[in-house]
Design a protein around this motif. Structure first.
Motif, short mmCIF file in Angstrom:
data_model
loop_
_atom_site.label_atom_id
_atom_site.label_comp_id
_atom_site.label_asym_id
_atom_site.label_seq_id
_atom_site.Cartn_x
_atom_site.Cartn_y
_atom_site.Cartn_z
N ASN A 137 0.80 -1.22 0.15
CA ASN A 137 0.06 -0.01 0.10
C ASN A 137 0.73 1.37 -0.04
O ASN A 137 0.71 2.45 0.76
N VAL A 138 1.97 1.37 -0.77
CA VAL A 138 2.50 2.35 -0.98
C VAL A 138 2.12 3.27 -1.81
O VAL A 138 1.50 2.90 -2.78
N THR A 139 1.89 4.58 -1.55
CA THR A 139 1.27 5.51 -2.43
C THR A 139 2.04 6.88 -2.68
O THR A 139 3.12 6.94 -1.94
N GLY A 140 1.44 7.61 -3.28
CA GLY A 140 1.93 9.09 -3.77
C GLY A 140 3.42 8.91 -4.60
O GLY A 140 3.43 7.88 -5.35
N PRO A 141 4.35 9.82 -4.44
CA PRO A 141 5.42 9.54 -5.36
C PRO A 141 6.16 8.16 -5.24
O PRO A 141 6.77 7.93 -6.35
N ASN A 142 6.17 7.66 -4.22
CA ASN A 142 6.86 6.50 -4.01
C ASN A 142 6.03 5.67 -5.20
O ASN A 142 6.73 4.65 -5.82
N LEU A 143 4.77 5.30 -5.23
CA LEU A 143 4.14 4.50 -5.87
C LEU A 143 4.36 4.81 -7.39
O LEU A 143 4.56 4.11 -8.24
N ARG A 144 4.30 6.11 -7.79
CA ARG A 144 4.16 6.81 -9.27
C ARG A 144 5.83 6.61 -9.65
O ARG A 144 5.81 6.22 -11.04
N GLY A 145 6.71 6.37 -8.73
CA GLY A 145 7.94 6.24 -9.14
C GLY A 145 8.23 4.52 -9.79
O GLY A 145 9.28 4.30 -10.47
N SER A 146 7.27 3.82 -9.37
CA SER A 146 7.51 2.51 -9.79
C SER A 146 6.58 2.23 -11.04
O SER A 146 6.39 1.25 -11.46
N LEU A 182 -4.75 10.63 -6.42
CA LEU A 182 -6.16 10.63 -6.09
C LEU A 182 -6.66 11.91 -6.69
O LEU A 182 -7.88 12.07 -6.72
N ARG A 183 -5.60 13.05 -6.98
CA ARG A 183 -6.31 14.23 -7.45
C ARG A 183 -6.78 13.99 -8.74
O ARG A 183 -7.93 14.82 -9.19
N LYS A 184 -6.43 13.00 -9.67
CA LYS A 184 -7.00 12.63 -11.01
C LYS A 184 -8.11 11.70 -10.78
O LYS A 184 -8.90 11.73 -11.35
N ARG A 196 3.37 13.21 0.42
CA ARG A 196 4.01 11.92 0.73
C ARG A 196 3.37 10.73 0.30
O ARG A 196 3.66 9.67 0.37
N GLY A 197 1.80 10.97 -0.27
CA GLY A 197 1.15 9.94 -0.69
C GLY A 197 -0.44 10.19 0.02
O GLY A 197 -0.70 11.08 0.01
N GLU A 198 -1.14 8.93 0.04
CA GLU A 198 -2.55 9.23 0.42
C GLU A 198 -2.48 9.17 1.95
O GLU A 198 -2.22 8.20 2.55
N LEU A 199 -3.17 10.26 2.52
CA LEU A 199 -3.35 10.34 3.89
C LEU A 199 -4.93 9.97 4.18
O LEU A 199 -5.66 10.70 3.61
N GLY A 200 -5.17 8.98 5.02
CA GLY A 200 -6.53 8.59 5.25
C GLY A 200 -7.03 8.88 6.66
O GLY A 200 -6.31 8.71 7.55
N TYR A 201 -8.09 9.50 6.46
CA TYR A 201 -8.83 9.55 8.24
C TYR A 201 -10.03 8.86 8.46
O TYR A 201 -10.82 8.85 7.63
N TYR A 202 -10.08 7.96 9.31
CA TYR A 202 -11.19 7.18 9.80
C TYR A 202 -11.80 7.81 10.65
O TYR A 202 -11.32 7.76 11.97
N ILE A 203 -13.09 8.34 10.74
CA ILE A 203 -13.38 9.24 11.85
C ILE A 203 -14.79 8.61 12.21
O ILE A 203 -15.67 8.49 11.20
#
Lengths: 345, 374, 186
Positions: free
Chosen positions: B218-227, B233-235, B315-322
């Motif tokens: 579950n790596v996200t953000g530039p780390n995932l896109r680098g691979s 998420l913005r798109k 840094r990636g996807e920040l998730g809040y479970y509220i």
């Protein structure tokens, strides 16, 4: 030193009546003091220049306040501060080696000042094996670095010491071979002879070895190898700050640390001075020949070293070894063969 | 816990909590055979400040300063994620001005965060100069933020339903001027650092993260896109009106060495800064009028229920479970931090690398311990 | 892309009787599943080509205690997402508050390793079959599970005080002497 001896015996009446060993001892002591003064002063100025150069390359100002004009007394202040610091020796460290290491490292650079030809008669000792002497003595520094790494009883320091040993020993070979390409046409190992062989020429600089075909490339080989000898970026793995905190001098503080820094800047000067002597004509110059020309050239090379440090990233250990053994060494071997061929033909 | 047999040749090296390159208080236990690393065990929790427990004891708007302090380098994005989640729970629709300003500050903060990441990465590799150039540009962004909401690093800006302060007069001109001055700097840094042969040799083919491993961890953000995975998420799941802007999502191409190496991740960040500049320009051009506090409720009391909101931070996807129990304090706030998942991959991608490479890998994952430990 | 009721239907067909309850009307539709069937269900959810939940977005522990109208329990909530099909789903597992234990899903999604360590650290949920179940955020020898609702801060940790000291304001209001005075002994 001969010049000093001559000067003293001419100008001090009754000099000839002193016992012979005193007659020789006085100029030796005087030369030693002058060398020490040069080493210390150069260290002082070089640290300040490095900080200013770094600052201006990084779009900032550097020291500005200490001493008034552009912080020229910053290093003085730092030196005093380091002198007054508590002398911390790690509990489990090998005390004798720990205390000896900075001195050995300093010695490697300091003793090389002996044979540097600053001017026609301004040289401490014109050994007829001058080049060999410089090469041998400057390797002394490695022993000191390994001692520092081992005696600190710290894994990071040990890492740094081991890396330094591998690096410096590997880069000695291309450096010496590049020096050989200069020694072969001159036919002598004496520093003054090498400088005399670069006299005159087109516009006063045409005979410098850096403008001759084989030695032109040898200059760059020697310069790169000497960067590795003095542990400067891109070859500063032994003191890689961001990886090993501070490498082999992690555990050193206060005046001992100051010694390491002094030794590093002195080494920078020594290798630049050797490069000047061998390739850039030494104290020859169309205008103002003598110590001034020599210092200008050596300081310019030191400036280029600083410039490289603040521009380039660092090479990894195995890449460093690759450059030494697979790039510089074959190149320097080819150059030596070429120089030999040129001399015969 | 098993105790491993310790062979005589191996060395246990501790890159301790205090270290110039671990980007915060991270302890890495390395088992090395000379220079080659055989095993890494990361120990985290040195910066654990019990965000989730605090969130249960303060009211909903009071969580926002705590949320800022998690990833203190990109705090506009942190509070944005939280505000969006609570607004989703309450069913609040903010007006266009708020959405546009949110995009502007989030992208400015993305540039600032990437500048810091690039600068410190360069410093870890040994090039000291780009660090100061990047910080010079970052100062300009922080000055803009200070002008807007009074704080340089931790803003408390994105409130539930709106913003704390409106943009000051003249902000648009100053921001445009900053963008104009900033674009040549990216070119300069590329010449100085990105395509420098030594830098490429240090980072290409190092720390290669394969696509499958990235998805599994579950790596996200530039780390995932680098691979090489095209996921942003913005798109893909747009929020805040991102679907109305034109921008590209840079993806690692394996230009130097294998796909998913440190260089790819680093270069994705550089390209993301260029895209952020485009986004900010478009947002500045279309900034509508309005009141930024129009929909801010007097008392934030969401109905009973729960929501999982995600946003794309630098840094990636920040998730809040509220989870809300209908009261003024949240019942549970769980944060899924992108750095947490990114660091968990470290032991896998650094097997068989050298100690110097570990530094390169950590820098390229771009972790901030505040977010990891919360 | 499947809607949540469709996903629920597929699950109910494949695992009849294992879904205790579900709610499709909320923002994030969820299904409460039987703890024993969790691992099988997760393997199915990931491997089935029509569902393809390849990404575990979040694994949270929640302590339901002291909430009116809710039974006391500890829940483990799995937020699943499929990058391929762009659909999301939530699984919940309800466990008793004493000695909660559950099968690990780290063989399905590798990130569950660290998430489960955190759930263990904060709530005391034991995950059966976990390769390295130890505390992740708190120190290794910490006692207690901090995010539980009935958690009491210990007085000391290894000899250091572990509670917040009394604020000077409170002490001053009570009439106690506040601060330090260089001219006073003690």
């Amino acid at each position: 030193m001969e010049a000093l001896l001559q000067y003293l015996s001419e100008n001090i009446s009754g000099y000839g009546q002193l016992p012979v060993f005193v007659q020789y001892l006085l100029p030796m002591l005087l030369a030693c003091v002058l060398c020490l003064a040069l080493a210390a002063l150069f260290g002082l100025v070089a640290v300040w220049v490095e900080r200013k150069v770094a600052a201006h390359m990084q779009d900032r100002l550097g020291p500005m306040r200490v001493g008034g004009w552009h912080g020229w007394a910053q290093t003085l202040a730092d030196g005093v501060k380091l002198l007054l610091k508590e002398d911390i020796i790690p509990a489990q460290a090998d005390k004798a080696l720990f205390k000896l290491a900075p001195i050995v490292v300093f010695l490697g650079g300091f003793a090389s000042l002996l044979v540097l030809p600053f001017g026609q008669r301004v040289i401490v000792s014109d050994l007829n094996i001058g080049v060999l002497y410089v090469v041998a003595i400057s390797s002394f520094g490695v022993v000191g670095i390994i001692m520092a790494g081992w005696a600190s009883n710290n894994k990071y320091a040990l890492f740094g010491g081991m890396r330094a040993a591998a690096q410096i020993v590997s880069y000695e070979i291309p450096a010496v071979l590049a020096i050989l390409t200069v020694v072969i046409p001159v036919g002598s190992l004496s520093m003054q002879e090498i400088v005399k062989a670069q006299e005159g020429g087109w516009l006063g600089i045409g005979n410098w070895f850096v403008f001759k075909p084989i030695t032109f490339i040898a200059f760059f080989v020697y310069y790169l190898a000497s960067l590795a000898e003095v542990n400067r970026t891109p070859f500063d793995i032994p003191e890689a700050e961001s990886e090993l905190v501070a490498g082999y001098h992690t555990e050193y503080s206060g005046m001992r640390f100051a010694f390491f820094m002094l030794a590093e800047y002195l080494n920078m000067f020594v290798v630049s001075a050797v490069a000047t002597t061998l390739f850039l004509g030494g104290w020859n110059s169309p205008v103002l020949a003598g110590p001034a020309a020599f210092m200008v050239k050596a300081v310019a090379l030191v400036f280029v070293q600083m410039w490289l440090r603040w521009t380039l990233p660092r090479l990894r250990v195995d890449q460093l070894m690759y450059v030494s053994w697979k790039v510089l060494l074959p190149a320097s071997l080819v150059l030596v063969i070429g120089a030999g061929a040129l001399a015969v033909l | 816990m098993q105790v491993e047999a310790y062979e005589g040749e191996d060395m246990i090296l501790n890159m301790g909590p205090q270290h110039p390159s671990t980007h915060g208080v991270l302890r890495l236990e390395l088992k090395t055979d000379g220079e080659i690393v055989q095993r890494i065990v990361p120990h985290i929790g040195y910066l654990h400040r019990c965000f989730e427990k605090h969130a249960e004891n303060v009211d909903y708007p009071g969580v926002i300063p705590y949320a800022d302090r998690m990833d203190y380098i990109a705090s506009m994005n942190n509070s944005l994620g939280y505000a969006l989640a609570v607004e989703k729970l309450m069913g609040i629709q903010v007006n266009e001005r708020v959405k546009t300003i949110r995009v502007i500050v989030a992208e400015l903060n993305r540039i600032a965060s990437h500048l810091l990441s690039i600068g410190t990465y360069a410093m870890d590799i040994g090039a000291y100069t780009p660090f100061l150039h990047c910080f010079r540009e970052r100062e300009k962004i922080l000055d803009l933020f200070e002008w807007t909401c009074g704080a340089r690093l931790l803003y408390n800006y994105n409130w539930v339903g709106g913003l704390s302060h409106d943009l000051p007069d003249g902000f648009v001109e100053k921001a445009r001027q900053f963008l104009k001055e900033f674009e040549p700097v990216i070119v300069e840094e590329n010449n100085l650092l990105s395509f420098n042969k030594i830098f490429i040799e240090r980072t290409a083919n190092v720390g290669v993260l394969s696509k499958e491993m990235a998805l599994s961890y579950n790596v996200t953000g530039p780390n995932l896109r680098g691979s090489g995975v095209q996921w942003d998420l913005r798109k893909d799941i747009p929020y805040c009106g991102y679907e109305t802007y034109t921008f590209e999502v840079p993806v690692g191409l394996g230009k130097f060495g294998s796909l998913g190496s440190c260089w790819d991740r680093y270069y994705v960040r550089v390209r993301e800064m260029e895209e952020s500049v485009k986004l900010i320009r478009q947002a500045l051009d279309r900034l509508p009028e309005g009141d930024v506090q129009e929909h801010v409720p007097k008392r934030v009391k969401p109905p009973k229920g729960e929501v999982f909101g995600r946003s794309e931070t630098p840094r990636g996807e920040l998730g809040y479970y509220i989870i809300s129990d209908g009261g003024t304090n949240p019942f549970r706030v769980k944060v899924k931090s992108p750095c947490f998942t990114a660091l968990s991959v470290l032991p896998e991608i650094s097997k068989g690398q050298m100690v110097a490479d570990i530094i390169a890998v950590i820098g390229s994952i771009d972790i901030v311990m505040g977010e990891l430990d919360r | 892309m499947k809607t949540a009721p469709e996903i629920l239907q597929v699950l109910q067909d494949k695992f009849p009787g294992k879904i205790i309850k579900s709610d499709m009307s909320v923002i994030d539709p969820f299904a409460v599943v039987d703890a024993g069937a969790l691992l099988e269900m997760c393997v199915f959810l990931k491997d089935d080509p029509g569902l393809a939940f390849d990404s575990l977005m979040c694994l949270s522990g929640v302590d339901y205690k002291g909430l009116k109208g809710e039974a006391e329990r500890i829940e483990v909530v799995y937020h699943l997402f499929s990058m391929k099909h762009r659909h999301a789903f939530v699984l919940k597992v309800q466990l008793p508050r004493e000695n909660p234990s559950l099968a690990t899903v780290e063989t399905v999604w590798a990130i569950a390793n660290w998430h489960e360590r955190e759930a263990y650290d904060m709530f005391g949920i034991r995950f059966e079959g976990h390769s390295d179940l130890r505390r992740i955020l708190c120190p290794d020898d910490w006692e207690g599970y901090p995010l539980r609702k009935d958690y009491e801060q210990p007085e000391t940790y290894r000899g250091m005080p572990a509670r917040a000291a009394k604020q000077f304001v409170e002490m001053a209001n009570e009439g106690l002497e506040v601060g330090t005075n260089p001219f006073k002994a003690g």
